[in-house]
Scaffold this motif. Structure first.
Motif, PDB file in Angstrom:
ATOM      1  N   LYS A  12       0.833  -1.209   0.000  1.00  0.00           N
ATOM      2  CA  LYS A  12       0.000   0.000   0.000  1.00  0.00           C
ATOM      3  C   LYS A  12       0.867   1.259   0.000  1.00  0.00           C
ATOM      4  CE  LYS A  12      -3.729  -2.444   2.406  1.00  0.00           C
ATOM      5  NZ  LYS A  12      -4.529  -2.571   3.647  1.00  0.00           N
ATOM      6  N   LEU A  13       1.930   1.244   0.787  1.00  0.00           N
ATOM      7  CA  LEU A  13       2.826   2.396   0.831  1.00  0.00           C
ATOM      8  C   LEU A  13       3.471   2.658  -0.533  1.00  0.00           C
ATOM      9  CD1 LEU A  13       4.685   1.957   4.246  1.00  0.00           C
ATOM     10  CD2 LEU A  13       3.478   4.009   3.498  1.00  0.00           C
ATOM     11  N   LEU A  14       3.861   1.600  -1.198  1.00  0.00           N
ATOM     12  CA  LEU A  14       4.560   1.732  -2.478  1.00  0.00           C
ATOM     13  C   LEU A  14       3.625   1.633  -3.666  1.00  0.00           C
ATOM     14  CD1 LEU A  14       7.643  -0.455  -1.492  1.00  0.00           C
ATOM     15  CD2 LEU A  14       7.544   2.029  -1.648  1.00  0.00           C
ATOM     16  N   ASN A  15       2.338   1.413  -3.398  1.00  0.00           N
ATOM     17  CA  ASN A  15       1.307   1.474  -4.420  1.00  0.00           C
ATOM     18  C   ASN A  15       1.534   0.473  -5.558  1.00  0.00           C
ATOM     19  OD1 ASN A  15      -1.061   2.429  -5.614  1.00  0.00           O
ATOM     20  ND2 ASN A  15       0.066   3.930  -6.852  1.00  0.00           N
ATOM     21  N   TYR A  16       1.728  -0.799  -5.184  1.00  0.00           N
ATOM     22  CA  TYR A  16       1.782  -1.846  -6.215  1.00  0.00           C
ATOM     23  C   TYR A  16       1.159  -3.110  -5.667  1.00  0.00           C
ATOM     24  CZ  TYR A  16       5.858  -4.352  -4.173  1.00  0.00           C
ATOM     25  OH  TYR A  16       6.707  -5.079  -3.372  1.00  0.00           O
ATOM     26  N   GLU A  17       0.901  -4.051  -6.544  1.00  0.00           N
ATOM     27  CA  GLU A  17       0.202  -5.276  -6.174  1.00  0.00           C
ATOM     28  C   GLU A  17       1.161  -6.461  -6.155  1.00  0.00           C
ATOM     29  OE1 GLU A  17      -2.857  -5.844  -9.028  1.00  0.00           O
ATOM     30  OE2 GLU A  17      -4.069  -4.147  -8.318  1.00  0.00           O
ATOM     31  N   PRO A  18       0.899  -7.423  -5.276  1.00  0.00           N
ATOM     32  CA  PRO A  18       1.705  -8.655  -5.335  1.00  0.00           C
ATOM     33  C   PRO A  18       1.447  -9.391  -6.640  1.00  0.00           C
ATOM     34  CG  PRO A  18      -0.107  -8.886  -3.766  1.00  0.00           C
ATOM     35  CD  PRO A  18      -0.106  -7.460  -4.193  1.00  0.00           C
ATOM     36  N   GLU A  19       2.490 -10.020  -7.169  1.00  0.00           N
ATOM     37  CA  GLU A  19       2.329 -10.786  -8.394  1.00  0.00           C
ATOM     38  C   GLU A  19       2.447 -12.273  -8.087  1.00  0.00           C
ATOM     39  OE1 GLU A  19       5.414  -9.274 -10.910  1.00  0.00           O
ATOM     40  OE2 GLU A  19       6.975 -10.496  -9.962  1.00  0.00           O
ATOM     41  N   GLU A  20       2.004 -13.079  -9.011  1.00  0.00           N
ATOM     42  CA  GLU A  20       2.017 -14.527  -8.802  1.00  0.00           C
ATOM     43  C   GLU A  20       3.438 -15.030  -8.581  1.00  0.00           C
ATOM     44  OE1 GLU A  20       0.521 -17.891 -11.714  1.00  0.00           O
ATOM     45  OE2 GLU A  20      -1.118 -17.127 -10.458  1.00  0.00           O
ATOM     46  N   TRP A  21       3.563 -15.937  -7.643  1.00  0.00           N
ATOM     47  CA  TRP A  21       4.866 -16.543  -7.303  1.00  0.00           C
ATOM     48  C   TRP A  21       5.236 -17.565  -8.370  1.00  0.00           C
ATOM     49  CZ3 TRP A  21       8.106 -14.832  -3.674  1.00  0.00           C
ATOM     50  CH2 TRP A  21       9.163 -15.638  -3.257  1.00  0.00           C
ATOM     51  N   LYS A  22       6.539 -17.653  -8.665  1.00  0.00           N
ATOM     52  CA  LYS A  22       7.033 -18.612  -9.647  1.00  0.00           C
ATOM     53  C   LYS A  22       8.089 -19.497  -8.989  1.00  0.00           C
ATOM     54  CE  LYS A  22       6.321 -15.394 -13.442  1.00  0.00           C
ATOM     55  NZ  LYS A  22       6.850 -14.142 -13.901  1.00  0.00           N
ATOM     56  N   PRO A  23       8.270 -20.720  -9.503  1.00  0.00           N
ATOM     57  CA  PRO A  23       9.286 -21.598  -8.899  1.00  0.00           C
ATOM     58  C   PRO A  23      10.666 -20.963  -8.829  1.00  0.00           C
ATOM     59  CG  PRO A  23       7.869 -22.877 -10.355  1.00  0.00           C
ATOM     60  CD  PRO A  23       7.470 -21.433 -10.520  1.00  0.00           C
ATOM     61  N   ILE A  24      11.028 -20.161  -9.832  1.00  0.00           N
ATOM     62  CA  ILE A  24      12.370 -19.567  -9.818  1.00  0.00           C
ATOM     63  C   ILE A  24      12.533 -18.606  -8.644  1.00  0.00           C
ATOM     64  CG2 ILE A  24      11.875 -17.571 -11.310  1.00  0.00           C
ATOM     65  CD1 ILE A  24      14.614 -18.147 -12.661  1.00  0.00           C
ATOM     66  N   ASN A  25      11.420 -18.073  -8.132  1.00  0.00           N
ATOM     67  CA  ASN A  25      11.519 -17.160  -6.999  1.00  0.00           C
ATOM     68  C   ASN A  25      12.098 -17.854  -5.770  1.00  0.00           C
ATOM     69  OD1 ASN A  25      10.292 -15.432  -8.745  1.00  0.00           O
ATOM     70  ND2 ASN A  25       8.488 -15.042  -7.505  1.00  0.00           N
ATOM     71  N   CYS A  26      11.794 -19.136  -5.598  1.00  0.00           N
ATOM     72  CA  CYS A  26      12.381 -19.890  -4.481  1.00  0.00           C
ATOM     73  C   CYS A  26      13.900 -19.923  -4.605  1.00  0.00           C
ATOM     74  CB  CYS A  26      11.833 -21.319  -4.457  1.00  0.00           C
ATOM     75  SG  CYS A  26      10.059 -21.460  -4.174  1.00  0.00           S
ATOM     76  N   VAL A  27      14.384 -20.020  -5.830  1.00  0.00           N
ATOM     77  CA  VAL A  27      15.826 -20.109  -6.073  1.00  0.00           C
ATOM     78  C   VAL A  27      16.494 -18.752  -5.870  1.00  0.00           C
ATOM     79  CG1 VAL A  27      17.581 -20.902  -7.703  1.00  0.00           C
ATOM     80  CG2 VAL A  27      15.303 -21.930  -7.739  1.00  0.00           C
ATOM     81  N   PHE A  28      15.772 -17.668  -6.169  1.00  0.00           N
ATOM     82  CA  PHE A  28      16.351 -16.343  -5.979  1.00  0.00           C
ATOM     83  C   PHE A  28      16.799 -16.140  -4.535  1.00  0.00           C
ATOM     84  CE2 PHE A  28      13.953 -14.628  -9.841  1.00  0.00           C
ATOM     85  CZ  PHE A  28      15.127 -14.507 -10.598  1.00  0.00           C
ATOM     86  N   LEU A  29      16.087 -16.746  -3.587  1.00  0.00           N
ATOM     87  CA  LEU A  29      16.495 -16.604  -2.185  1.00  0.00           C
ATOM     88  C   LEU A  29      17.883 -17.188  -1.955  1.00  0.00           C
ATOM     89  CD1 LEU A  29      14.689 -15.238  -0.064  1.00  0.00           C
ATOM     90  CD2 LEU A  29      13.367 -16.055  -1.989  1.00  0.00           C
ATOM     91  N   LEU A  30      18.169 -18.322  -2.605  1.00  0.00           N
ATOM     92  CA  LEU A  30      19.496 -18.932  -2.497  1.00  0.00           C
ATOM     93  C   LEU A  30      20.559 -18.053  -3.148  1.00  0.00           C
ATOM     94  CD1 LEU A  30      18.593 -22.655  -3.321  1.00  0.00           C
ATOM     95  CD2 LEU A  30      18.918 -21.618  -1.066  1.00  0.00           C
ATOM     96  N   LYS A  31      20.209 -17.407  -4.262  1.00  0.00           N
ATOM     97  CA  LYS A  31      21.172 -16.538  -4.937  1.00  0.00           C
ATOM     98  C   LYS A  31      21.479 -15.309  -4.087  1.00  0.00           C
ATOM     99  CE  LYS A  31      21.353 -19.554  -7.843  1.00  0.00           C
ATOM    100  NZ  LYS A  31      22.526 -20.440  -7.852  1.00  0.00           N
ATOM    101  N   LEU A  32      20.450 -14.777  -3.415  1.00  0.00           N
ATOM    102  CA  LEU A  32      20.713 -13.652  -2.518  1.00  0.00           C
ATOM    103  C   LEU A  32      21.645 -14.062  -1.391  1.00  0.00           C
ATOM    104  CD1 LEU A  32      17.472 -11.566  -1.869  1.00  0.00           C
ATOM    105  CD2 LEU A  32      19.579 -10.845  -2.988  1.00  0.00           C
ATOM    106  N   MET A  33      21.468 -15.286  -0.854  1.00  0.00           N
ATOM    107  CA  MET A  33      22.350 -15.764   0.201  1.00  0.00           C
ATOM    108  C   MET A  33      23.764 -15.951  -0.339  1.00  0.00           C
ATOM    109  SD  MET A  33      22.222 -16.216   3.432  1.00  0.00           S
ATOM    110  CE  MET A  33      20.507 -16.444   3.863  1.00  0.00           C
TER     111      MET A  33
END
Length: 803
Positions: free
Chosen positions: A167-188
């Motif tokens: 709400k603060l940033l005025n955007y909507e959540p988008e559908e989650w994708k399997p690659i998003n799970c992997v992005f967490l590992l890349k951030l680590m």
């Protein structure tokens, strides 16, 4: 209302994004809808598409979910759903960061971050890892089920239900994708294995020459106490070590400043054998040191199905438990700091950059078009060049050859372990279900990056530690400097076999431990890296455990809060002896006497800690600043360890001389100059010695909101600790999760992180565990054996069923 207006104004200053004010303040759909009470209805029933059977979730008094599913698909579906319900915005923003998509919602201010992550190959690496995960039916099931669960929550949301930050940033959540799970590992991987000293070291080599660089940056430190005890036999036949490349110094590196390795922070873990514990069973402790934020980087959860019953912490956005325990084993991690990121200078044929020189021939360059969407601005298109090493992150004109009017373009290409196929989820799948040492060792073979010191304890009374990951086979010092990308001798030459990674099981000393120091002594046959975190925390842990007997969980808890400084133990006696007290005025002499009688503990109420900390840092800077802090040139300064050696053994070293003065300084001069400058600066800032000089006031300790939203963090608070002590709390980096596990017939776990399960600033459970963490206490972790088990700590029951 004044707070709300101020918050929006501050948000605009930082992000350049103002939400529609009316919508944000709307009492039906705006941020008021995000308020939550501590008193939540005791039962809740939801129907969700995709579930195969009923799932029961018991929420305890810290709002930690205990998930009971009848199959593994539903288990990970429920984990995804519950994590999204508590942490959806955190999952979204971290995914966007890794994918180089912040500018879509935050505008051009984050364009450099997005461009850097695209050029680092974060998406390229995530795509490769996902391909590896999808080859394994078990990992594939985990990721797809988790993704279904996240989307089950997202699809249930109306705009009024969106987390506050959307709400603060005025955007909507988008559908989650399997690659998003992997992005967490890349951030680590970026956090723990995404920094490099190679540009700075290459510039050092150019400026000072090989002799001085070898002296100031040794391959094994002056002080060390390695993870694997000295004398541990290596019961394997090592692979042949590759031959070094020819000497090479890269061009055009002076102004490039890539992500650096931050000294002085890291993580601790240790496990004691039953011979040292009061119960006769091992005890394991772990506290990973990472940036401290609201919401936390960790999400506590218990996962139970017919194949598993595990308790601990997960990464929001990824399935399974990363650090934790079950009825048979416990495990934890610290960073190895393996050299798994290397830079190669590439020579292009011409300005078209269509070909690069490698192995005595021109090779084609591949291009990857990166389209970066920018809020309210045209798209930014960046073409990233790829060589066989990896993406070209930096490029320049290069040098002009003799008899030529044109510069030959050069670039710096990145080879990084995070670009490779991997399947870390299978490692945690097996650890979560592990029953013994053999299961632990098998699980580690699936783990690629970032390399971690996996510590282990079991009800079989085994303890072990393994610096583990997919480690490239290299010649000694390969990657200490930028390498010649045209020479195949500089390529990675395969991998160290997993069963030849350093490891030890049940050592005679009765404990294992790590604190990011060297994995092994120089007898280990393979090169992993030339630099690690310094030995201070590792030695203090060993000193404590060596004399410990009849230890309890509380012994471990107290030890996690230990503030004793090995650095001060090493250097302070010598520094005090060198001070000429006859030249000190009264206030300086008072400060000298304070630090002289200091007990070397970084306690919050200690004035001596403040004086020593600032004095040592001033001594370090006075020694090195006129040599290594040069405008527009990135140079790497020597370590604290090398500075110690200089102080203790080389009093007349040329490195103590300050070029701008007419006479040659010695160590005595630098110690006195730095002491007087330190005390005068403290007198100016804090007045005479007193309460304002106490370490808890001098040190800035705080926890911010993940997006630094004003008012959503802690503000500064008084705390002990510092980077080089076991309680490695400094600024907003430190123990992100403290855990102690007592093995035995009934395994008992204790733990806390600084914050709460909810990512909603309007929730009681946003920061309900902060006080416990700040005071150095641990919560007993509720471990249920079935959904029907009675406990007074159960406050809410949620039942999920399929539609």
């Amino acid at each position: 209302m004044l707070f709300t207006g101020t918050m929006i104004w501050a948000l605009d200053c930082q992000w350049g994004t103002i939400p529609p004010i009316g919508a944000f303040l709307n009492p039906s759909t705006g941020f008021w809808q995000n308020a939550e009470s501590k008193n939540i209805l005791p039962t809740e029933n939801l129907k969700l598409p995709g579930l195969l059977d009923k799932v029961v979730i018991q929420y305890d008094d810290n709002r930690i979910p205990h998930v009971f599913a009848k199959n593994d698909h539903d288990l990970y579906y429920a984990q995804g759903f519950l994590t999204a319900r508590d942490r959806l915005w955190e999952m979204d923003i971290q995914t966007r960061e890794a994918a180089g998509r912040l500018s879509e919602i935050l505008g051009p201010k984050t364009l450099d971050i997005d461009r850097y992550h695209r050029r680092m190959g974060m998406v390229y690496g995530a795509e490769n890892s996902l391909r590896g995960i999808m080859k394994n039916p078990v990992s594939k099931m985990m990721v797809l089920a988790y993704t279904e669960g996240v989307n089950g929550y997202i699809h249930s949301l109306a705009p009024k239900d969106y987390p506050l930050e959307f709400k603060l940033l005025n955007y909507e959540p988008e559908e989650w994708k399997p690659i998003n799970c992997v992005f967490l590992l890349k951030l680590m991987s970026e956090t723990l294995a995404g920094g490099s000293d190679q540009f700075g070291m290459t510039n050092d080599l150019k400026r000072f020459g090989a002799k001085d660089v070898d002296d100031l940056f040794p391959d094994y430190p002056f002080h060390e106490d390695p993870i694997i005890p000295v004398g541990t036999p290596w019961n394997f036949k090592p692979l042949p070590i590759p031959k070094p490349s020819a000497d090479f110094i890269a061009q055009m590196t002076e102004g490039i400043r890539t992500k650096e390795i931050t000294p002085g922070v890291g993580s601790n873990n240790w496990a004691i054998s039953g011979s040292k514990s009061a119960t006769g069973y091992p005890i394991l402790a772990n506290d990973p040191h990472l940036d401290l934020t609201f919401p936390s980087i960790w999400y506590q959860i218990q996962l139970c199905s017919p194949t598993v019953n595990v308790n601990g912490t997960s990464l929001p956005g990824a399935p399974g438990v990363v650090i934790g325990y079950n009825q048979h084993i416990s495990w934890g991690v610290t960073n190895v700091d393996a050299d798994v990121l290397d830079w190669y200078q590439i020579k292009f044929k011409d300005k078209s950059k269509n070909e690069y020189w490698y192995n005595n021939q021109w090779n084609p360059v591949k291009r990857r078009i990166e389209v970066i969407k920018v809020q309210n601005k045209p798209d930014v298109v960046d073409t990233v060049l790829y060589t066989h090493h990896g993406p070209v992150v930096y490029a320049s004109e290069g040098e002009k050859p003799k008899n030529s009017h044109d510069h030959i373009p050069v670039g710096d290409a990145l080879r990084w372990i995070a670009h490779y196929e991997s399947d870390e989820f299978m490692c945690f799948y097996l650890l979560n279900r592990g029953k013994n040492y053999d299961d632990y060792r098998k699980a580690l073979t699936f783990y690629t990056a970032p390399a971690q010191n996996f510590i282990f304890a079991s009800n079989d009374k085994d303890i072990a530690i393994t610096p583990n990951g997919k480690l490239p086979l290299k010649y000694k010092d390969q990657g200490k400097f930028i390498m010649d990308g045209s020479d195949p001798a500089n390529d990675w030459h395969g991998w160290i076999p997993y069963d030849q990674n350093p490891t030890v099981k049940n050592p005679s000393q009765g404990f294992v431990r790590s604190a990011n120091q060297s994995p092994a002594d120089p007898s280990y046959p393979y090169y992993i890296n030339w630099r690690y975190e310094q030995y201070y925390r590792g030695k203090r842990i060993a000193d404590k455990l060596n004399i410990m007997n009849h230890a309890t969980v509380d012994s471990m808890r107290v030890m996690q809060m230990d503030n004793y400084s090995i650095l001060a133990q090493d250097v302070l006696p010598t520094m005090l002896k060198l001070v000429d007290t006859t030249k000190l005025h009264a206030d300086q002499l008072a400060a000298f006497n304070i630090v002289k009688h200091w007990d070397k503990h970084y306690a919050a109420n200690s004035q001596g800690a403040s004086i020593f900390n600032k004095w040592w840092n001033r001594f370090f800077d006075t020694t090195w600043s006129d040599k290594f802090y040069v405008k527009d040139i990135y140079l790497k300064a020597p370590s604290f360890d090398r500075t110690e050696k200089l102080l203790l053994t080389e009093p007349n070293s040329k490195w103590f001389d300050i070029a701008a003065t007419p006479h040659k300084e010695t160590v005595t001069d630098i110690v006195n100059i730095s002491f007087i400058a330190t005390i005068d600066a403290m007198l100016h800032k804090y007045g005479k010695p007193g309460e304002k000089w106490e370490w808890g006031n001098v040190k800035e300790t705080f926890i911010d909101h993940l997006a630094s939203l004003p008012g959503f963090g802690t503000g500064d608070f008084s705390a002990g600790g510092t980077g080089g002590v076991i309680n490695a709390l400094r600024n907003n980096n430190g123990p992100s999760w403290r855990m102690v596990v007592q093995m035995g017939p009934t395994v008992k776990g204790y733990g806390v992180f600084p914050g709460g399960e909810s990512g909603n600033p309007g929730s009681f459970f946003y920061n309900d565990m902060f006080k416990t963490w700040k005071e150095g206490r641990l919560n007993e972790l509720l471990f249920l054996n079935s959904a029907d088990e009675k406990s007074g700590r159960i406050k809410t029951t949620l039942t999920l069923t399929g539609k």
